[in-house]
Design a protein around this motif. Structure first.
Motif, mmCIF file in Angstrom:
data_model
loop_
_atom_site.group_PDB
_atom_site.id
_atom_site.type_symbol
_atom_site.label_atom_id
_atom_site.label_comp_id
_atom_site.label_asym_id
_atom_site.label_seq_id
_atom_site.Cartn_x
_atom_site.Cartn_y
_atom_site.Cartn_z
ATOM 1 N N GLU A 1 6.779 2.548 -6.639
ATOM 2 C CA GLU A 1 5.623 1.662 -6.571
ATOM 3 C C GLU A 1 5.796 0.524 -7.566
ATOM 4 O OE1 GLU A 1 1.766 4.312 -5.323
ATOM 5 O OE2 GLU A 1 2.128 4.030 -7.452
ATOM 6 N N HIS B 1 0.828 -1.196 0.000
ATOM 7 C CA HIS B 1 0.000 0.000 0.000
ATOM 8 C C HIS B 1 0.874 1.263 0.000
ATOM 9 C CE1 HIS B 1 -2.794 -3.072 1.568
ATOM 10 N NE2 HIS B 1 -3.731 -2.330 0.980
ATOM 11 N N PRO B 2 0.350 2.370 -0.508
ATOM 12 C CA PRO B 2 1.100 3.629 -0.465
ATOM 13 C C PRO B 2 1.581 3.996 0.938
ATOM 14 C CG PRO B 2 -0.771 3.856 -1.941
ATOM 15 C CD PRO B 2 -0.906 2.511 -1.280
ATOM 16 N N ALA B 3 0.777 3.712 1.955
ATOM 17 C CA ALA B 3 1.173 4.032 3.332
ATOM 18 C C ALA B 3 2.431 3.263 3.735
ATOM 19 C CB ALA B 3 0.031 3.717 4.290
ATOM 20 N N GLN C 1 5.359 4.991 2.013
ATOM 21 C CA GLN C 1 5.643 6.262 2.674
ATOM 22 C C GLN C 1 6.349 6.042 4.010
ATOM 23 O OE1 GLN C 1 5.000 9.556 1.413
ATOM 24 N NE2 GLN C 1 6.496 9.854 3.067
ATOM 25 N N HIS D 1 -1.765 8.102 -7.161
ATOM 26 C CA HIS D 1 -1.278 8.071 -5.777
ATOM 27 C C HIS D 1 -0.385 9.260 -5.422
ATOM 28 C CE1 HIS D 1 -1.759 3.398 -6.023
ATOM 29 N NE2 HIS D 1 -2.910 4.016 -5.812
ATOM 30 N N GLU D 2 -0.226 10.184 -6.350
ATOM 31 C CA GLU D 2 0.726 11.286 -6.159
ATOM 32 C C GLU D 2 0.485 12.041 -4.851
ATOM 33 O OE1 GLU D 2 2.438 15.160 -8.628
ATOM 34 O OE2 GLU D 2 0.673 14.077 -9.362
ATOM 35 N N SER D 3 -0.775 12.295 -4.526
ATOM 36 C CA SER D 3 -1.090 13.105 -3.343
ATOM 37 C C SER D 3 -0.848 12.360 -2.035
ATOM 38 C CB SER D 3 -2.549 13.567 -3.400
ATOM 39 O OG SER D 3 -3.432 12.453 -3.357
ATOM 40 N N GLU D 4 -0.591 11.052 -2.107
ATOM 41 C CA GLU D 4 -0.418 10.249 -0.899
ATOM 42 C C GLU D 4 1.033 10.200 -0.426
ATOM 43 O OE1 GLU D 4 -2.697 6.617 -0.605
ATOM 44 O OE2 GLU D 4 -3.655 7.046 -2.545
ATOM 45 N N TYR D 5 1.933 10.840 -1.180
ATOM 46 C CA TYR D 5 3.344 10.732 -0.854
ATOM 47 C C TYR D 5 3.974 12.075 -0.542
ATOM 48 C CZ TYR D 5 3.065 6.001 -2.744
ATOM 49 O OH TYR D 5 2.731 4.699 -2.971
ATOM 50 N N SER D 6 4.999 12.014 0.300
ATOM 51 C CA SER D 6 5.860 13.159 0.572
ATOM 52 C C SER D 6 7.299 12.677 0.433
ATOM 53 C CB SER D 6 5.617 13.693 1.988
ATOM 54 O OG SER D 6 6.546 14.711 2.300
#
Length: 350
Positions: free
Chosen positions: A321, A252-254, A257, A278-283
């Motif tokens: 990813e 998962h993106p989480a 991250q 998923h761009e907005s889910e990452y820093s």
């Protein structure tokens, strides 16, 4: 070495009459090496009949000479000159996918090609590119053209003339700039010397498309077994790699991250490659978006440019990813895992 650069519209008609076509063709006839666009990636072309010309390809790329090269042709007549036998299934695939991103492994006629092209095998990979500039150069040269990707060995394959220039300017005779390529990953390589054709490298033509034409198609165990000797170009060594270490993260993106946060907390600069959804889910210190999950062809088209973008920024580690392995996604993941040196972090196994 002086490297000449020509610009030509990839959609231009009657390209053979243009100096941007005839001059590169003359250089190929003279035993020089020229980069040119195809619908997949830029190729580094040389006379496939000449040992001396093919040696220059390996020298320019810094590539080991024990890896076979794909031969590019522009007509069936050229094919008949090179190969001994064309099985019925190969004919059907040619009718369906040529010109296009499909390389067929066939038995070659002795003495017709440089042994450096075939790496001493009795087979050769041949394709007909679906690109007017590439076809124009091949026709104008009247030669079969050996052409691996036009990059320094190990680096991401070039999908623009600028990529070629960064890697090979001053090392080759010329670069034909025909704009950005379309497919973005190399051709599918299919062994047609066996009863059930075998995919040796996934690419622009998918397993599903092949099976719709000829029925059962298998996938080579060497795609997952790194100890098996390669029969296909580009399969033996680590390829497509950016400078910073790359890891493919499955989960998962989480989860991705969390790994990024751990690395950044230790002082490392982290790059993340992810799908647009998923761009907005990452820093991260740097983000690159190759394409969309809704259309994996966009990911294929943008993959190599995305990997090269990381070389232009200051990152210590790259986390990517993973992508679905259906259709063109099989080629995307094949290239991505090779770029990572098969360094995979799977959430299920952590």
């Amino acid at each position: 070495m002086e490297t000449k650069i020509w610009s030509v519209d990839k959609n231009v008609d009657n390209v053979q009459s243009y100096p941007q076509i005839t001059e590169p063709a003359q250089l190929l006839q003279a035993g020089q090496v020229v980069a040119f666009p195809t619908e997949t990636v830029y190729g580094l072309g040389a006379n496939a009949k000449s040992d001396e010309a093919v040696k220059k390809v390996f020298e320019a790329k810094g590539r080991p000479s024990d890896n076979p090269l794909i031969v590019h042709i522009a007509s069936e007549g050229q094919l008949e000159e090179i190969v001994e036998d064309i099985p019925d299934k190969a004919r059907r695939l040619m009718d369906e996918f040529w010109p296009g991103p499909l390389t067929l492994i066939l038995k070659h006629k002795p003495g017709k090609l440089s042994n450096l092209v075939t790496a001493g095998l009795n087979t050769v990979g041949i394709r007909m590119p679906d690109h007017q500039v590439a076809l124009g150069i091949i026709r104008a040269s009247n030669l079969p053209i050996a052409a691996p990707s036009a990059n320094t060995s190990g680096k991401p394959s070039p999908t623009s003339a600028k990529h070629v220039e960064v890697d090979l300017f001053g090392r080759i005779a010329g670069i034909v700039d025909g704009g950005a390529t379309g497919v973005g990953v190399e051709s599918t390589v299919l062994d047609c010397t066996v009863e059930v054709p075998v995919i040796l490298r996934p690419g622009g033509v998918t397993l599903e498309q092949l099976e719709a034409v000829v029925g059962e198609v298998q996938q080579d165990v060497a795609l997952k077994n790194q100890e098996t000797a390669p029969k296909a170009p580009g399969m033996k060594y680590t390829h497509y790699a950016p400078k910073a270490p790359l890891y493919v993260v499955k989960g998962h993106p989480a989860f991705l991250q969390r790994i990024a946060d751990e690395q950044r907390s230790e002082g490392f600069k982290v790059g993340i490659m992810a799908a647009r959804e998923h761009e907005s889910e990452y820093s991260a210190d740097h983000m690159v978006i190759p394409g969309s999950l809704a259309d994996l062809h966009t990911v294929a088209t943008g993959l190599y440019d995305a990997l090269r973008q990381f070389d232009e920024v200051d990152v210590d580690i790259i986390l990517s990813e993973s992508f679905p392995e259906s259709g063109i996604g099989a080629a995307v993941m094949n290239r991505l895992e090779k770029a990572a040196g098969h360094q995979i972090i799977d959430e299920k196994h952590v």
